[in-house]
Design a protein around this motif. Sequence first.
Motif, PDB file in Angstrom:
ATOM      1  N   ARG A  54       0.835  -1.193   0.000  1.00 31.49           N
ATOM      2  CA  ARG A  54       0.000   0.000   0.000  1.00 31.49           C
ATOM      3  C   ARG A  54       0.872   1.246   0.000  1.00 31.49           C
ATOM      4  NH1 ARG A  54      -3.592  -1.898   5.072  1.00 31.49           N
ATOM      5  NH2 ARG A  54      -1.432  -1.989   5.820  1.00 31.49           N
ATOM      6  N   SER A  55       0.401   2.267  -0.672  1.00 26.82           N
ATOM      7  CA  SER A  55       1.173   3.504  -0.794  1.00 26.82           C
ATOM      8  C   SER A  55       1.346   4.152   0.572  1.00 26.82           C
ATOM      9  CB  SER A  55       0.473   4.483  -1.734  1.00 26.82           C
ATOM     10  OG  SER A  55       0.313   3.923  -3.016  1.00 26.82           O
ATOM     11  N   ILE A  56       2.494   4.768   0.768  1.00 25.77           N
ATOM     12  CA  ILE A  56       2.787   5.507   1.998  1.00 25.77           C
ATOM     13  C   ILE A  56       2.838   6.988   1.663  1.00 25.77           C
ATOM     14  CG2 ILE A  56       4.494   5.937   3.807  1.00 25.77           C
ATOM     15  CD1 ILE A  56       5.311   3.029   3.601  1.00 25.77           C
ATOM     16  N   ILE A  57       2.064   7.769   2.383  1.00 27.10           N
ATOM     17  CA  ILE A  57       2.057   9.227   2.203  1.00 27.10           C
ATOM     18  C   ILE A  57       3.046   9.848   3.184  1.00 27.10           C
ATOM     19  CG2 ILE A  57       0.644  11.309   2.310  1.00 27.10           C
ATOM     20  CD1 ILE A  57      -1.780   9.607   1.665  1.00 27.10           C
ATOM     21  N   LYS A  58       3.896  10.724   2.679  1.00 29.46           N
ATOM     22  CA  LYS A  58       4.886  11.401   3.516  1.00 29.46           C
ATOM     23  C   LYS A  58       4.678  12.902   3.425  1.00 29.46           C
ATOM     24  CE  LYS A  58       8.225   7.857   2.110  1.00 29.46           C
ATOM     25  NZ  LYS A  58       9.571   7.619   1.519  1.00 29.46           N
ATOM     26  N   GLY A  59       5.219  13.599   4.407  1.00 27.17           N
ATOM     27  CA  GLY A  59       5.111  15.050   4.344  1.00 27.17           C
ATOM     28  C   GLY A  59       5.327  15.701   5.692  1.00 27.17           C
ATOM     29  N   TYR A  73       5.268  12.297  -4.308  1.00 28.87           N
ATOM     30  CA  TYR A  73       5.399  10.885  -4.650  1.00 28.87           C
ATOM     31  C   TYR A  73       4.215  10.107  -4.099  1.00 28.87           C
ATOM     32  CZ  TYR A  73       7.666   6.457  -5.710  1.00 28.87           C
ATOM     33  OH  TYR A  73       7.975   5.222  -6.238  1.00 28.87           O
ATOM     34  N   ASN A  74       3.622   9.254  -4.891  1.00 28.65           N
ATOM     35  CA  ASN A  74       2.461   8.409  -4.570  1.00 28.65           C
ATOM     36  C   ASN A  74       1.135   9.153  -4.618  1.00 28.65           C
ATOM     37  OD1 ASN A  74       3.754   5.969  -4.289  1.00 28.65           O
ATOM     38  ND2 ASN A  74       3.933   6.084  -2.054  1.00 28.65           N
ATOM     39  N   VAL A 133      -4.436  10.664   4.680  1.00 25.58           N
ATOM     40  CA  VAL A 133      -3.436  11.291   5.548  1.00 25.58           C
ATOM     41  C   VAL A 133      -3.768  10.917   6.986  1.00 25.58           C
ATOM     42  CG1 VAL A 133      -2.506  13.457   6.403  1.00 25.58           C
ATOM     43  CG2 VAL A 133      -2.996  13.190   3.962  1.00 25.58           C
ATOM     44  N   ASP A 134      -2.929  10.102   7.588  1.00 24.87           N
ATOM     45  CA  ASP A 134      -3.086   9.685   8.979  1.00 24.87           C
ATOM     46  C   ASP A 134      -1.710   9.345   9.511  1.00 24.87           C
ATOM     47  OD1 ASP A 134      -3.795   8.769  11.433  1.00 24.87           O
ATOM     48  OD2 ASP A 134      -4.791   6.947  10.725  1.00 24.87           O
ATOM     49  N   PHE A 135      -0.998  10.369   9.980  1.00 21.13           N
ATOM     50  CA  PHE A 135       0.362  10.170  10.448  1.00 21.13           C
ATOM     51  C   PHE A 135       0.421   9.603  11.868  1.00 21.13           C
ATOM     52  CE2 PHE A 135       1.328  13.810   7.382  1.00 21.13           C
ATOM     53  CZ  PHE A 135       1.786  12.957   6.390  1.00 21.13           C
ATOM     54  N   ASP A 136      -0.409  10.131  12.769  1.00 23.61           N
ATOM     55  CA  ASP A 136      -0.285   9.703  14.173  1.00 23.61           C
ATOM     56  C   ASP A 136      -1.606   9.775  14.939  1.00 23.61           C
ATOM     57  OD1 ASP A 136      -0.657  12.415  14.383  1.00 23.61           O
ATOM     58  OD2 ASP A 136       1.102  12.803  15.626  1.00 23.61           O
ATOM     59  N   SER A 137      -2.728   9.755  14.247  1.00 26.63           N
ATOM     60  CA  SER A 137      -4.004  10.019  14.914  1.00 26.63           C
ATOM     61  C   SER A 137      -4.837   8.757  15.087  1.00 26.63           C
ATOM     62  CB  SER A 137      -4.813  11.054  14.125  1.00 26.63           C
ATOM     63  OG  SER A 137      -4.121  12.284  14.098  1.00 26.63           O
TER      64      SER A 137
END
Length: 850
Positions: free
Chosen positions: A476-481, A517-518, A584-588
Motif C-alpha cells: 500500500r502507498s505511503i504518504i509522507k510530508g 510521490y504516490n 493522511v493519517d500520520f499519528d491520529s
Amino acid sequence: MPDSNQTSTAAVRPMFSLRASLRTAVMGLTLVTAPVGLVAETVNRERIDWQPKVNLTDEQMRSVGRNCTGAYFYPTPAAGESDLAPSQAPMRASADRSRAINSNRFILEGNVQAQQGRQSIEADRLEVDRSTGTAEISGNIVLRDPSARVAAESGHINNQRGTAELHNVGVVLYQNQMRSDASRFKKHTDASIHLSNATLTTCPPGTEDWVIQAQHIDIREDNIWGVAKNPVFRFKNVPYMWLPFITFPASDARLSGFLWPGMGFSDNGGFDLSFPFYFNLAPNYDLMLSPRYIHNRGTGVEGQFRHLSSLFASSVDFALLNNDRGINNQNVDYLVDAGIIEEGDNNPFIGEDRWLLGIQSKGGSANDQNTAWYTDVDFTKVSDQNYFRDLDNTAIDVNYDTHLLRQGTFGYRWDNWQSSITARAYQTLDFYTQQPYQELPRMKLDGSYLYQGLLTELNHELVRFDQSQNFDNNDRSIIKGARARADYKVSYPLQSIWGFFTPAVYFKHLGYQLDDYNLLPEADAQQSFTALQTSLDGGLFFEREGTIFKRNYLQTFEPRLFYFYSDYTDQSSLFNLTADGQDVDFDSADITMSYNQLFRDSRFSGGDRIDDDNRVSVGLTTRFIDSTSGREVVRASLGQIYYLQDRRNFVAQYNNNYISASNQYTDAPRSELAAELAFNIGSTISWNTSVLYDEGQQVINEGRSNLQYLDNDHRLINLGFSYRRKPDTTLNDETIEQHTRQSDISMMLPVSDKVNFIARNLHDFTFERELDSFAGLEYNSCCYRARLVWRRWVSNDLSRVVADDDLNYKRGWFLDIQFKGFGSGTGKFYQLMSETIPGYSLREQAVFPE
C-alpha cells in the motif's frame, strides 16, 4: 541494579556483603594500657548478643525479618557513655584478681572486663607488657563495638605495631546480621585483616542453611573491600559451587564483586545460565557484565554501563551472542508454517551474531538539575526481528511490543515558554506490522500566560513524517510530508468550595505540505484548515454527613456539565490521495471511550484532525468518605455525551460512513453510557469496575472488573475480567468472532510461615485457551529466599498471519535465589511478577520494607 539516576548514591550490593568493620571490633586494645591495679565498677554484660523476638523492643522488631526468630543487637552501653568516642570516654576495668609482675607487666585473671565508651573487652586472662605495647589474652574472649562482636579462645595484640592475632574466632556484624567463623584472625600493620579457614553466613545460629567456606579471606584498604580465596558455596551442607576467588564489600560502599547467577529453562533455548559481575569503577560510573550460557544457542555476554555527572544521568545496555547455534529453535518452525521463510532456509540466524544496544540518558532539568535546558535520549536496537523472541524469555513486556523506540530530545524553558526538538524513529519487530512514521524532526514551542485570572495557552508544532520506503508490507502507498499545527486556548478558571466553572475559547490551525510521490495528480499536496471552538465546563460539590453500619461517613454529590462547540471545517481532501485510496493519517486515532474522556476538548489523539462538534457531556459522581480516616470507601460515576448535530470529520472513512470502535454511526444522538464503580473495604479489599453500554443496540461494548485482596498476612488475590466487542473478521473464507473475553486471576498465598504459592492464569474465553499461565513456590526463610516458577504463554508473534486459535505456546522454568544480606539476581523475576500480578510490588514493600 539500582535505577540509573541513582548511580552516585545507591549502593550496589554484590552477593558477598561484609558491611561492618572487623578492624574496629578488635579496637587495638589501647584501653588495657591504663593502670589496672585501680579496679573500677564491674561491667555486667551478656556474652551472647543474639536476642529472641520476645526480648526485642518495638523499634528493634521493625528491623527483624518476618521469618526470623531473633537478631543480633549490640548491648546497651553504660549510662552516659553511648555517645562518647573511645578516646573521650573514661576507661573502666575489673577482674577477680590482678597482680603486677613489675612496673610494666600486669596480669588480670578471672572475669576480666573492660569498658571504654562503646568498646568493651571480656576475657578469662589478660597479660599486658607496657614496655613493648603487647598483650596476651585468653579464655572466653569477647570484643565488642557498635558494629561488631568478635569472640576468640586466645590471642596476641601489639599496640605499638598495630597488629593482632586471635585464634578460633567468631565474628558477628550487627548491621547486616552476618556471622563469620575462622580458625585464625590476623590484623596487620596496614590495618588489613586476614581470616584463615573461614565461613560466612547471614543465617541465625544453629540454622546455617547456607554458608560460604574459604581457605583465606583478606579484608583490605581500610576495610572497604575483601577477597576470599577458593570459596565453596554450601547449601543445606551440600557444596554446589566453587570459585577460585571472590571479592566482596566490607562496608556500605559499592564494591566490585559477583552477583548471584540467574538460571532458567525454556523449550526454545534450553538451560539458560548467567553470572553477573559488578565493577565499581568510580564513584560516578560503574559496569555490570554478565557472561551468559544458553544450551541450545551458545555463549554470550550482557552488560550495563552507568554514568552520572552534574548534568547527565546515562546508561548503556548491551548484549552479544556470538555465533548462534540455533538448535531446537521453534520460532523457525512457526516462520516456515506461516510461509514467511522457505522450508530449506532452516534457521535464518544460525551462525549469526545476535546483539542488542540500548542507550538512555537524561540531562539538565530532566535529570532534576536546576537548568533551563533538558535532554532525553531513549535508543534501542537489536540485530534482528526475532532477538527478543529467541533470547529474552522472561521479559513479558518485550514479547508483546512490536516496535523499539529510538528518540532524542533537546528542550529549553523560559519563564512563559518552552521549546523542544525531537527526532524519533522505530525498529519494527513484528514481520507483518507496519513501521510507524519517523519524526525527523518534531519541533514544539509552547507558551502560557496567566493575567488577572485569564489563562492563555499558545501551542505550536511542526513535524516532518517520513518512512524509509514508499510502500508498506502489503504494497500500500505511503504518504509522507510535513505538518504544522497551532492550538491556542484562552480560559478563565473559577474555583470555589462549592464548585468550579471554566469558559474557554480555542483557535486551531492545521496545515500540510505533502510529498508528491504516490499522490494522485489531482491531489492537493498543500492544504490547511482552521476552526474556532468554545467550551463551558462546570461542576458543583454537595456534601452531607451520615452513618452506615455504625460508622460516620461524608457523602458527596458532584454533578458536572461540559459543553463543547467547534466549527465544521471540511477535511475530506485528506482522504483517497493515492491510487489505492490511502488517507493522511500520520499519528491520529479515536480516543478510547471512558468516563474521564467525556470532558475532553477533542475526540482524537494525535494532530491530523480538527473536531467538528456540538455536544454536551453530563457526568454524575458520588463518593462515600470515612469521616475518621478520610479514606474513600465508595466512588460511583455515570455519564454520557449528547450530540446536538452529526459529526463529519473522522480519522478514517468507509463508504462515506464512519464506524467507530463501538459501532456507532455518525448520526448517533448520544454516546455510550460510561459508568465506573469503586469500593475500598478497609485497607484489605478494593474493587474497580467500568462499563460502556450502548443504548441503541442494547449491548455492552466494553467492561472491566478487578477485585484485589491484600491483607496484613501478605495474602494477595486478584480477580479480573475484561470484555470488548469487536467486529467479526474473515480468514480463509471463515468468519471469526473477535470479541475479547478474558479473565485474569493471580495470587500469592502463604502455605506456611515460610512457603508461598504463586500462580497466574490469563484465560481467553473466545478461543477457550490460556494465554499466559504460571505457577510456582516461594520459600522465604530468615536468611534466604528461593522461588521456582513454571510458565506457559502464547506466542503471538504471527498473530497477523495465523488464526489466534492456531498460535503456539512457549514454556519455561525460572529459578530465583536470594541470599539475604548478600544481594541477588532478581531483576527478571521481579519484572515478571510485578507486570503480571497487580499488587505484587506493594506486597514486596510490606514484606521487605526499604
